[in-house]
Every structure is written in structure tokens, then in C-alpha cells.
Design a protein around this motif. Structure first.
Motif, short mmCIF file in Angstrom:
data_model
loop_
_atom_site.label_atom_id
_atom_site.label_comp_id
_atom_site.label_asym_id
_atom_site.label_seq_id
_atom_site.Cartn_x
_atom_site.Cartn_y
_atom_site.Cartn_z
N LEU A 35 47.32 -11.22 -28.82
CA LEU A 35 48.83 -10.85 -28.49
C LEU A 35 49.32 -12.15 -28.25
N ALA A 36 48.70 -12.87 -27.44
CA ALA A 36 49.34 -14.32 -26.94
C ALA A 36 49.25 -15.46 -27.88
N GLU A 37 48.32 -15.12 -28.99
CA GLU A 37 48.38 -16.04 -29.99
C GLU A 37 49.51 -15.73 -30.96
N ALA A 38 49.84 -14.49 -30.98
CA ALA A 38 50.87 -13.83 -31.87
C ALA A 38 52.26 -14.33 -31.34
N GLY A 91 56.95 -15.67 -31.62
CA GLY A 91 57.97 -15.45 -30.68
C GLY A 91 57.95 -14.06 -29.87
N LYS A 92 57.83 -14.04 -28.50
CA LYS A 92 57.51 -12.87 -27.84
C LYS A 92 58.71 -12.13 -27.88
N THR A 93 60.02 -12.62 -27.91
CA THR A 93 61.17 -11.81 -27.89
C THR A 93 61.09 -11.31 -29.45
N GLY A 104 57.28 -11.50 -41.06
CA GLY A 104 57.45 -11.77 -39.57
C GLY A 104 58.22 -11.01 -38.78
N PRO A 105 58.35 -10.82 -37.68
CA PRO A 105 59.08 -9.99 -36.84
C PRO A 105 60.69 -10.10 -36.89
N LYS A 106 61.09 -11.35 -37.33
CA LYS A 106 62.53 -11.66 -37.32
C LYS A 106 63.06 -10.87 -38.54
N ILE A 107 62.53 -10.62 -39.63
CA ILE A 107 63.10 -9.99 -40.72
C ILE A 107 63.28 -8.46 -40.23
N TRP A 139 50.73 -10.76 -36.40
CA TRP A 139 51.89 -10.17 -35.88
C TRP A 139 52.03 -8.71 -35.78
N LEU A 140 51.54 -7.99 -36.75
CA LEU A 140 51.45 -6.57 -37.09
C LEU A 140 50.71 -5.94 -35.72
N ALA A 141 49.45 -6.69 -35.67
CA ALA A 141 48.84 -6.11 -34.44
C ALA A 141 49.27 -6.32 -33.26
N ALA A 142 50.04 -7.41 -33.00
CA ALA A 142 50.97 -7.38 -31.85
C ALA A 142 51.87 -6.20 -31.63
N LEU A 143 52.57 -5.96 -32.69
CA LEU A 143 53.53 -4.76 -32.56
C LEU A 143 52.82 -3.76 -31.79
#
Length: 356
Positions: free
Chosen positions: A171-174, A179-181, A213-216, A152-156
Motif C-alpha cells: 500500500l505504501a509503495e502504491a 498518489g494517496k489521494t 492508474g487511479p486518476k483515470i 494500484w489495483l491491490a491498493a484499491l
């Protein structure tokens, strides 16, 4: 060496590059120096977390306003950390070493301006599609063990540097897993602090080093998460003020000149790029750092902006000028250099008072 990433198998090349670097640094502290945007911070977080999980001692060094790792002040800071090895990520690739005599791994995706004399270089500029620094870092981290929980960090980094959504399966896997949003919201927040007047990216880095994860980041209520929300509000207000300034146009160049302590010139350039599709858009900020003008250049015309800036390079411009990508570049010039630059472009009305 430049070109150690190939289109044949860049993922394997990145793993091999990391392994080679680690062979040169069998023990001791590894310092990871990085840029303070979402791509750079994510790359630093990936590398620190992977190194620490594998049992290595690793510390971060993040550049500040107008700073590069080749500046003496930053090099002195790195020396004081007594690194056995150095990783430099998302900060460009130059011919001169950052720390002479220290084994160095360079992870980057901007157009190189030289070949580092020693160490290992993983540069994705020539790849198609072009990976971001965070994605290359994630590929390289696999040499240290399973890094799937850091994807997920690579996706950021990919989202932060606007990589095409269908360019990389990572990116699609992350997006499917986290979650995309949530990923997009987190990227926007992580990018915000470095654009503020204080340019303090440490709250963002602390979150990236501890979150699962990104929600944090996007939904969190910690002091660091709230600092990112406040930073985003500060930047939004600065952008709203600057976007009211009309561009001046001379030939095929449109110039928007303003003064703000916030690093919003890339955002302003990007906004006007879509409205002035046949122009080279230069958004210039004389208030970001005393005695300097920082600017961003963008264009929807397909023009090679690196070549354009090279053609108009003012005397005395250093490594801060004309780096990045053919369609997204910029630089920083002293007031005297800026005046020479804009006069050469025909913008005599954009000359600024010299600072003694």
C-alpha cells in the motif's frame, strides 16, 4: 485446501497456489467470479489482466444484488460460459463447490465456513495482518509474470476494506507511485455503483480493466467515470436520509431499521458504531430487495459478531447470514426469518408485515 497461505511467506504461497491451479487448467477459458465492491472488483481486474497478458482466455462474472455464486441462477450463468477453470474471489469460502467438476481457485479473506472439496484455496483470514482479496490476487498474479503495473489495483482493495495503512508495504509503495489521494478517491468511486438501486458495477469494472492508474477513474471524463460520479451522488443522498433515523436499543444491541433501494446498511452501521461504542450496531434495510431484509452488524466493543449472529441464527437462514469478519458482518433474511431474529433480540417493534 484452507490454510495454503501462511504467515511465513504468504506471497510465495499465493504464487504457488496460482501455479498449481494453472497446472489443472492448461488450456481453455478461465472465468473469474467476484464480488462487486472495490476489493472484489479490483481482484477480478488484477486476475483478468494478468491472465490475458499471459495469453490466457479469461472472462468476468460479477454477482448482483443479494446473489452468491452458490445460487442456482448464478451457477447456471457460469455453466453457460463453458469455463475450463473457475476463480472465485471475495465471495466467501464454503464447503460445497460452486461448479462441481470444474477446477477452481478460491481467493478470499473472510472467515471460511467450510473447505472446498477440490481445487486450490488461498484464504487470508488466519493471517496477521489480514490481506484483502485484491492483495492476495496480486500476489498470485505474479505466477503469471510481472504484475507490478497492477499494484494500484491491490491498493484499491486494501483501502476499500479499510486495511491498516501501515500493515502492508504494497500500500505504501502504491501511494508513493500513484498518489494517496488519487487512490482513495478512486476507491470511493469504484465502491459507489454497487450501493446504488441498480447495483450495476460494470462501469467500474470496465475502468479497472483498462486504466493505467487511479486518476483515470478519479479525474476521468469518460461515460463510465461519469457513471461512478452519479452513483456516488445517489448513494450520498440515500445515506443522508437514513442517518436521520434514530436507533432503538435493547440491552447491548442497537437497531436502525429503514427502507432504501440502495445498499447503504453497512455505511449506516459503521457511522453509528463510532457513536455507540459499547453496543452491537445492526443497520437493517427492508427496501434493498423485495421480500428480504439485508443488514450489517458492526461494533467497537471488540465483541465477536460472527459468534453473536451464530448464537441468534434464525431457523432457515442460509449461507447469506453471518459471514465476513468478527468485527464486520451481516446477512440477508426473508421477512419471516427477520421477524424471528428481531423478536429473539427483544425488538418486537421491528417486526415487519409478511410478504406472501
Amino acid at each position: 485446501m484452507i490454510g495454503s497461505l501462511t504467515n511465513d511467506d504468504p506471497r510465495a504461497d499465493a504464487r504457488a497456489g496460482m501455479a498449481r491451479f494453472l497446472d489443472d487448467v492448461p488450456t481453455g477459458r478461465i472465468v473469474v467470479a467476484g464480488h462487486f465492491d472495490a476489493d472484489g472488483l479490483s481482484a477480478v481486474a488484477i486476475l483478468l489482466r494478468a491472465l490475458r497478458t499471459s495469453g490466457r482466455e479469461a472472462e468476468a462474472a460479477i454477482v448482483g444484488k443479494g446473489e452468491t455464486p452458490w445460487d442456482k441462477s448464478f451457477a447456471d450463468h457460469l455453466h453457460a460460459m463453458s469455463p475450463a477453470g473457475l476463480i472465485v474471489t471475495d465471495l466467501g469460502t464454503r464447503g460445497e463447490p460452486v461448479l462441481s467438476g470444474v477446477p477452481t481457485l478460491t481467493i478470499d479473506h473472510h472467515r471460511p465456513t467450510g473447505t472446498p472439496p477440490d481445487g486450490v484455496t488461498l484464504n487470508g483470514h488466519e493471517l496477521n495482518p489480514e490481506p484483502t482479496s485484491a492483495l492476495i490476487a496480486w500476489w498470485a498474479a505474479a505466477a503469471l509474470g510481472d504484475a507490478s503495473d497492477l499494484q494500484w489495483l491491490a491498493a484499491l482493495g486494501l483501502i476499500g476494506d479499510m486495511a491498516p495503512e501501515d500493515a502492508f508495504p504494497e500500500l505504501a509503495e502504491a501511494q508513493a507511485r500513484w498518489g494517496k489521494t488519487a487512490l482513495r478517491d478512486a476507491t470511493s468511486l469504484v465502491n459507489a455503483p454497487r450501493r446504488t438501486a441498480a447495483a450495476d458495477a460494470l462501469p467500474a469494472l470496465r475502468l479497472l480493466l483498462t486504466a493505467d492508474g487511479p486518476k483515470i477513474i478519479s479525474k476521468g471524463d469518460s461515460a463510465d467515470a461519469q457513471a461512478l460520479v452519479a452513483a456516488k451522488a445517489e448513494v450520498r443522498a440515500a445515506v443522508e436520509a437514513a442517518r436521520r433515523i434514530a436507533p432503538r436499543v435493547v440491552g447491548d444491541v442497537a437497531l436502525i431499521l429503514f427502507a432504501s433501494p440502495c445498499q447503504i446498511h453497512p455505511l449506516i452501521a459503521q457511522q453509528w458504531r463510532g457513536r455507540l461504542k459499547d453496543k452491537i450496531v445492526i443497520a437493517a434495510n427492508s427496501g434493498y430487495r423485495p421480500g428480504w431484509v439485508h443488514f450489517a452488524a458492526r461494533s467497537a466493543s471488540g465483541r465477536d459478531l460472527l459468534a453473536f449472529l451464530a448464537e441468534h441464527r434464525p431457523e432457515g437462514a442460509d449461507g447469506r447470514y453471518g459471514n465476513g469478519h468478527a468485527q464486520a458482518t451481516g446477512g440477508a433474511l426473508t421477512i419471516a426469518q427477520w421477524n424471528d431474529f428481531v423478536t429473539g433480540l427483544g425488538f418486537d417493534q421491528a417486526v415487519l408485515p409478511r410478504v406472501d
